[in-house]
Scaffold this motif. Structure first.
Motif, PDB file in Angstrom:
ATOM      1  N   LEU A  82       0.825  -1.432   0.182  1.00 50.09           N
ATOM      2  CA  LEU A  82       0.024   0.027  -0.021  1.00 50.09           C
ATOM      3  C   LEU A  82       0.748   1.249   0.192  1.00 50.09           C
ATOM      4  CD1 LEU A  82      -2.561  -1.014   2.801  1.00 50.09           C
ATOM      5  CD2 LEU A  82      -2.659  -1.400   0.214  1.00 50.09           C
ATOM      6  N   HIS A  83       0.532   2.267  -0.597  1.00 54.45           N
ATOM      7  CA  HIS A  83       1.009   3.512  -0.875  1.00 54.45           C
ATOM      8  C   HIS A  83       0.256   4.813  -0.671  1.00 54.45           C
ATOM      9  CE1 HIS A  83       4.914   1.590  -2.322  1.00 54.45           C
ATOM     10  NE2 HIS A  83       3.808   0.963  -3.256  1.00 54.45           N
ATOM     11  N   ASN A  84       0.812   5.757   0.188  1.00 56.12           N
ATOM     12  CA  ASN A  84      -0.376   7.009   0.359  1.00 56.12           C
ATOM     13  C   ASN A  84      -0.848   7.435  -1.127  1.00 56.12           C
ATOM     14  OD1 ASN A  84      -1.070   9.550   1.003  1.00 56.12           O
ATOM     15  ND2 ASN A  84       0.700  10.546   0.417  1.00 56.12           N
ATOM     16  N   ALA A  85      -2.313   7.705  -1.089  1.00 56.24           N
ATOM     17  CA  ALA A  85      -2.720   8.000  -2.287  1.00 56.24           C
ATOM     18  C   ALA A  85      -3.198   9.445  -1.997  1.00 56.24           C
ATOM     19  CB  ALA A  85      -4.006   7.202  -2.341  1.00 56.24           C
ATOM     20  N   GLY A  86      -3.110  10.006  -0.945  1.00 56.92           N
ATOM     21  CA  GLY A  86      -3.329  11.577  -0.964  1.00 56.92           C
ATOM     22  C   GLY A  86      -4.620  12.199  -0.957  1.00 56.92           C
ATOM     23  N   HIS A  87      -5.641  11.095  -0.814  1.00 52.28           N
ATOM     24  CA  HIS A  87      -7.135  11.336  -0.947  1.00 52.28           C
ATOM     25  C   HIS A  87      -7.808  11.723   0.366  1.00 52.28           C
ATOM     26  CE1 HIS A  87     -11.339  11.053  -2.361  1.00 52.28           C
ATOM     27  NE2 HIS A  87     -11.521  10.143  -1.841  1.00 52.28           N
ATOM     28  N   TYR A  99      -3.204  14.182  -6.703  1.00 50.95           N
ATOM     29  CA  TYR A  99      -1.803  14.055  -7.152  1.00 50.95           C
ATOM     30  C   TYR A  99      -0.776  15.031  -6.391  1.00 50.95           C
ATOM     31  CZ  TYR A  99       2.453  14.569  -9.870  1.00 50.95           C
ATOM     32  OH  TYR A  99       3.662  14.658 -10.227  1.00 50.95           O
ATOM     33  N   ASP A 100      -1.207  16.119  -6.184  1.00 50.48           N
ATOM     34  CA  ASP A 100      -0.598  17.371  -5.511  1.00 50.48           C
ATOM     35  C   ASP A 100      -0.383  17.199  -4.076  1.00 50.48           C
ATOM     36  OD1 ASP A 100       0.687  18.874  -7.794  1.00 50.48           O
ATOM     37  OD2 ASP A 100      -1.596  19.353  -8.252  1.00 50.48           O
ATOM     38  N   SER A 142     -11.117   8.135 -12.605  1.00 45.84           N
ATOM     39  CA  SER A 142     -11.248   9.238 -13.673  1.00 45.84           C
ATOM     40  C   SER A 142     -12.345  10.343 -13.243  1.00 45.84           C
ATOM     41  CB  SER A 142     -11.568   8.748 -14.788  1.00 45.84           C
ATOM     42  OG  SER A 142     -10.826   7.522 -15.119  1.00 45.84           O
ATOM     43  N   THR A 143     -12.503  10.454 -12.071  1.00 47.32           N
ATOM     44  CA  THR A 143     -13.567  11.288 -11.333  1.00 47.32           C
ATOM     45  C   THR A 143     -13.512  12.760 -12.032  1.00 47.32           C
ATOM     46  OG1 THR A 143     -13.303  10.207  -9.295  1.00 47.32           O
ATOM     47  CG2 THR A 143     -14.754  12.003  -9.444  1.00 47.32           C
ATOM     48  N   TYR A 144     -12.493  13.069 -12.194  1.00 46.81           N
ATOM     49  CA  TYR A 144     -12.341  14.538 -13.079  1.00 46.81           C
ATOM     50  C   TYR A 144     -11.586  14.379 -14.054  1.00 46.81           C
ATOM     51  CZ  TYR A 144     -14.443  16.641  -8.893  1.00 46.81           C
ATOM     52  OH  TYR A 144     -15.412  17.014  -8.002  1.00 46.81           O
ATOM     53  N   HIS A 189      -9.828  14.740  -4.823  1.00 47.41           N
ATOM     54  CA  HIS A 189      -9.378  14.237  -6.182  1.00 47.41           C
ATOM     55  C   HIS A 189      -8.510  14.981  -6.896  1.00 47.41           C
ATOM     56  CE1 HIS A 189     -12.426  10.613  -6.005  1.00 47.41           C
ATOM     57  NE2 HIS A 189     -13.170  11.566  -5.238  1.00 47.41           N
ATOM     58  N   ALA A 190      -7.508  14.229  -7.658  1.00 44.99           N
ATOM     59  CA  ALA A 190      -6.935  15.093  -8.511  1.00 44.99           C
ATOM     60  C   ALA A 190      -7.943  15.557  -9.656  1.00 44.99           C
ATOM     61  CB  ALA A 190      -5.818  14.143  -9.174  1.00 44.99           C
ATOM     62  N   ASP A 191      -7.520  16.647 -10.256  1.00 41.70           N
ATOM     63  CA  ASP A 191      -8.218  17.165 -11.370  1.00 41.70           C
ATOM     64  C   ASP A 191      -7.572  16.663 -12.797  1.00 41.70           C
ATOM     65  OD1 ASP A 191      -5.977  18.700 -11.763  1.00 41.70           O
ATOM     66  OD2 ASP A 191      -7.357  20.728 -11.741  1.00 41.70           O
ATOM     67  N   ARG A 192      -8.164  16.813 -13.864  1.00 45.25           N
ATOM     68  CA  ARG A 192      -7.465  16.376 -15.083  1.00 45.25           C
ATOM     69  C   ARG A 192      -6.200  16.519 -15.043  1.00 45.25           C
ATOM     70  NH1 ARG A 192      -9.341  15.354 -20.334  1.00 45.25           N
ATOM     71  NH2 ARG A 192      -7.525  15.189 -21.494  1.00 45.25           N
TER      72      ARG A 192
END
Lengths: 640, 640
Positions: free
Chosen positions: B326-331, B357-358, B380-382, B583-586
């Motif tokens: 498992l790795h950090n997903a930042g969510h 992502y950021d 792919s939410t955004y 969520h990460a955006d596009r």
């Protein structure tokens, strides 16, 4: 009351109200996909010729009418009356009365004359005796397969009726799901040739299409063990469909019954018989090669007992949400393109099975005309960019040259051939060539299963090409009965006599020179430099046939049947005549899609090696702008 | 002897031969993915600091050493000695001795001080008393969830040990298949948001990743009933992996236990606790809305009992042929990108779960650096072509403007917010803005599950962004403990007092104004024209939040809790501040793939509506020349 019983009750009420008041309905039952109506007034039913057709169209069901057993006349009396109605020329060879269902099975040399114009003679029979007649053809060439299958089914009649009733109730069960999807799962024959097998699934229904072995790779069988195949139990499959009898499509179907499958197999009648023949031979070969067969002959009988034969074009309910129609595929006797109509207009899928697009001597070309079809699963055996076959006329010319040259030097022509399909095609070529004088008249000896397979072909002329069928209907023109054909049924002694005699042609199995009587013929003729070994079919990598084509002349033979090896030096000429094939070539496959009506939206290219499926997939995509795929085994595609 | 017993026997022999002769091995057992070595000489073991690490690296297993129960000192004596070793500043709040396994669980306010530099204090403890210490953090904010989960697991300790041993034996079973394949089956969240669920399968192993509900479409659950999911029985799943606690990923996991699943759930510790909190709330909401919940709270406890928590970066055997990391997903707290290494170098698949992502205020950005990865399953939410979010700095500026304007006219700011994630982010923004003087100091009231979720966040600071973690380690800098935050725990009375008071900020669930205390706040504040209702999160179609955004000002409210409807006219200002998202955006999604190391060969774009998944899939294909897909639900992809 179960929903099926409720349904039958409603149907009985509806039928009763549709019928004239003097025709009674004593019972209504499902038997497989058919609705059987029992009546105490079979004769009156038969008088109104159109009644059954009207009912069928009103209820949108296939309907059979049978007399209530209580009102049947005695078989002895009925027999006389029936024989009086049927013209003598029909050549009736057997009458078999089944009091439990009121059916009489009439075996005749000319079934058409028992049926009469638009079924008039059959109706006459019922009007006279009340029994419901069913007609089967007396094989013009005696076939032990056909008679074994028929006798077996007669013997197992009670169990078979139970099976059919159970299947019928399954088909007409209430739909349970309010979800919608159509999916195909690939269990074999993707990016490879062999082990054909697919699952077509909806929320309601799961159908297995084909279940074959992989020649030359006995361990590689369809992925039956995964959850989406039999992982949740073989009883979770609703129906099995067999496109044709070749072992790479049919070999493992009996295994399903060993795993607990107890449902129907839908296929054509000739496929059922050929399947039995080939599966038993498959067990035989495995035993001879010291391999443990995956099932025993009892399971082959189970498969036959569970087969529900369909004719080309019959639209048949096989599940609450699936209708199946088989169409001629042009590949071998009884081979079918299988069309599935799912839901009420929801989706349509066709599986090509193996096809030949153009007409051949034996068969009409494959059907590619459907009411609707969105997805096609297409064989790609010769789908590669260079897989163009020699024109059949050129192939025949070359074959005749080889024969004439060999004859001129007093030699014999030895042709290894597959029992089913290729051999019958050779017989037609040779019969015509002798009749027209292209080659001299000489005996054509048929060894191995060829004779038996030919007998099955002539039992089902309806499945052959139009003009061939017409010729078979007339004994004197039946090409398979031509006098030059000789069945080698006298074993080694007869082979030695033939080998010691004059010029002749020998057709013998196995087609790739992997065992069978061809080995014996090589011992007899292998040393004759004047004779010619002629290949007319594909020789797979690793087979002795392929090695001989490549120039090997040291042939391992078992001289005395005692297992001790020996080597024979092959002095015969070796020739290969390409272009005889049961498969469409690349052009044929493209033409099948190009002229298909309607053009499908999606094509899955299967049943070909990796490059063939990918070549064909990308060609169809570029030429016709369809969505095409070259699936791997074990993938699932969703269409709705 | 079973193959696992044989394996344990061999391991015991090997371990004994590796250890100095004065250290005995009395038993060797699997407990989940760990190998537990029991010894009569735990103190000597502890003296040789490196021994366990050496053994682990030699055997390639995660190893835990425990004292043989026979040699344990009495808990009363041990307690004193342990307390003498641990510095007072560590703030030990509980010691819990488990004689059956020789473990002592130490709960402390500062776990780091119990562990010591490189574990030196822990080793000291074992050297002194023989017991094996385990350390957990005392929640800095009291959390009923954390204490309930810990007490429950203590209570169920015996059964849990049995579960872990069974799981351990399953993981280390002998591989049965000589076939090779890697497949992904989509059971939900394809071309839609919600009901995340996948199966990853090999010939040996079947793993379920996530099992969520679909908000706003209660009937649409993952396709668990198909044969390739639970059709062959829930016990045919080897392991369940949960990427994060949000209900669209976790809601239906307890249902698996109702269906007979009895295996492990691998996830992070904070996800386990948040999952319990959210699932119980899910049952609560269902009950309140009069829906029959699909399972009861007993099944939530089963899920917790079967959870094996993993830390980010731990490479863990979860099946004979699968290693999970498992790795950090930042969510959200504990959210994970899950990486599967299959076979011995055969194939690698990563499931992104939901990612950011950021870096955000709460979390470091998602990890996208792996030893190997061939296929990525990407949210792919955004992912749509226009899904670019406002820069967070701009969003914060706008939020502060709204607050200042409202404050200036003596109004209150009411913010509907999700309890997990968004609320904590708001708290950080508000705390900083007040500290730096960007907005005036005023009370911030937290209502609904927000306080409890915040308590869970502060229990697991290791899972937060580096600098935030460091601040939490020092009570005086822990932003969640800032004095302006007030937990609304006095019900309606407290709310009325707040409403009657001066300017303040209220954060309350539910985030989309679909029930919860926000409804009560609307009754109290809805008529105040000086106050502002401020949306900071996505309002789904069909929710009251969305309708208010669209201008509705007639709000249905249940004034007396008696179910009788009433209508409230909304006079508040309504503002929407975009740009806060987990969520990460596009751009973030593209960057995640672009900078991913190594770049995967194939990407499956899931967890987004149809156009978002297709947009993202085609963009990744064009920009990076990868094979990309936008799967449908119920498809199966094969990779090897």
């Amino acid at each position: 009351m179960s929903s099926v019983d409720q349904q039958l009750d409603d149907l009985r009420t509806e039928i009763t109200s549709e019928l004239p008041s003097d025709i009674s309905v004593s019972d209504v039952k499902y038997e497989g996909p058919e609705l059987v109506v029992y009546t105490r007034d079979p004769k009156k039913f038969a008088q109104k010729g159109d009644l059954i057709r009207q009912l069928a169209s009103k209820l949108r069901k296939r309907i059979t009418v049978r007399p209530d057993p209580d009102v049947l006349s005695k078989p002895r009396d009925a027999r006389e009356e029936i024989m009086a109605v049927i013209p003598d020329d029909a050549g009736v060879t057997d009458l078999d009365f089944h009091a439990d269902t009121g059916e009489v099975v009439i075996e005749a040399e000319k079934p058409g004359m028992v049926i009469g114009r638009h079924g008039s003679t059959l109706r006459d029979i019922t009007q006279k005796v009340g029994w419901t007649p069913e007609v089967v053809r007396t094989p013009p060439i005696e076939s032990s397969t056909v008679s074994n299958v028929r006798n077996f089914l007669k013997q197992e009649r009670d169990e078979r009726r139970d099976i059919l009733e159970k299947v019928g109730r399954q088909i007409h069960r209430e739909e349970m799901s309010d979800d919608e999807y159509v999916r195909i799962t690939t269990l074999g024959c993707c990016r490879e040739v062999g082990r054909a097998s697919f699952i077509l699934s909806t929320p309601e229904t799961r159908i297995l299409i084909d279940c074959g072995d992989k020649p030359g790779a006995e361990g590689e069988v369809p992925y039956l063990q995964v959850p989406e195949a039999l992982g949740a139990g073989a009883q979770n499959i609703d129906a099995v469909i067999l496109t044709h009898a070749h072992l790479d499509h049919s070999a493992l179907i009996p295994l399903l019954f060993k795993y607990g499958y107890d449902g129907p197999i839908y296929t054509t009648e000739p496929t059922r018989d050929l399947m039995g023949l080939l599966q038993l031979d498959y067990l035989d070969v495995a035993a001879k090669e010291g391999r443990a067969p995956p099932y025993d002959s009892e399971m082959v009988r189970e498969a036959i007992k569970h087969t529900i034969p369909l004719e080309y074009g019959d639209v048949t309910d096989i599940a609450p949400d699936v209708k199946l129609t088989l169409h001629n595929a042009g590949h071998i006797l009884g081979s079918a393109v299988t069309h599935f109509h799912i839901g009420d207009g929801l989706y349509n899928v066709a599986f090509s099975g193996d096809i030949h697009y153009d007409d051949t001597r034996l068969f009409n070309g494959a059907v590619n005309d459907f009411p609707r079809v969105e997805t096609l699963v297409l064989e790609s055996t010769y789908g590669g960019r260079n897989d163009y076959q020699t024109d059949q006329e050129d192939s025949e010319r070359k074959l005749k040259e080889v024969i004439n040259q060999t004859y001129d030097r007093d030699g014999k022509i030895l042709i290894p051939a597959f029992a089913v399909g290729r051999s019958q095609e050779m017989m037609l070529v040779l019969e015509e060539a002798m009749r027209t004088g292209d080659i001299p008249e000489m005996p054509v000896h048929l060894d191995g299963m060829i004779w038996e397979a030919t007998a099955i072909h002539s039992t089902y002329p309806e499945y052959l090409r139009d003009d061939l069928r017409d010729r078979i209907f007339h004994d004197d023109e039946n090409p398979f009965l031509a006098e030059q054909f000789n069945h080698i049924d006298g074993g080694e002694e007869e082979r030695r006599e033939v080998a010691d005699g004059g010029p002749c042609i020998v057709l013998s199995t196995s087609g790739m020179v992997e065992g069978g009587p061809i080995m014996s013929w090589l011992r007899h003729l292998g040393g004759e430099a004047d004779s010619t070994l002629t290949f007319v079919g594909y020789q797979a990598q690793g087979t002795l046939g392929r090695r001989i084509q490549n120039g090997w002349d040291e042939i391992p033979v078992d001289d005395r049947g005692n297992g001790r090896g020996n080597t024979l030096t092959l002095d015969m000429e070796v020739e290969t005549v390409d272009g005889f094939s049961g498969h469409a070539d690349r052009q044929g496959l493209e033409n099948f899609v190009k002229t298909m009506n309607p053009r499908p939206e999606k094509v899955l290219c299967v049943h070909g090696d990796e490059s063939s499926t990918q070549d064909l997939s990308s060609a169809l995509y570029h030429d016709y702008n369809m969505r095409t795929f070259a699936p791997k085994n074990l993938e699932t595609f969703r269409f709705v």
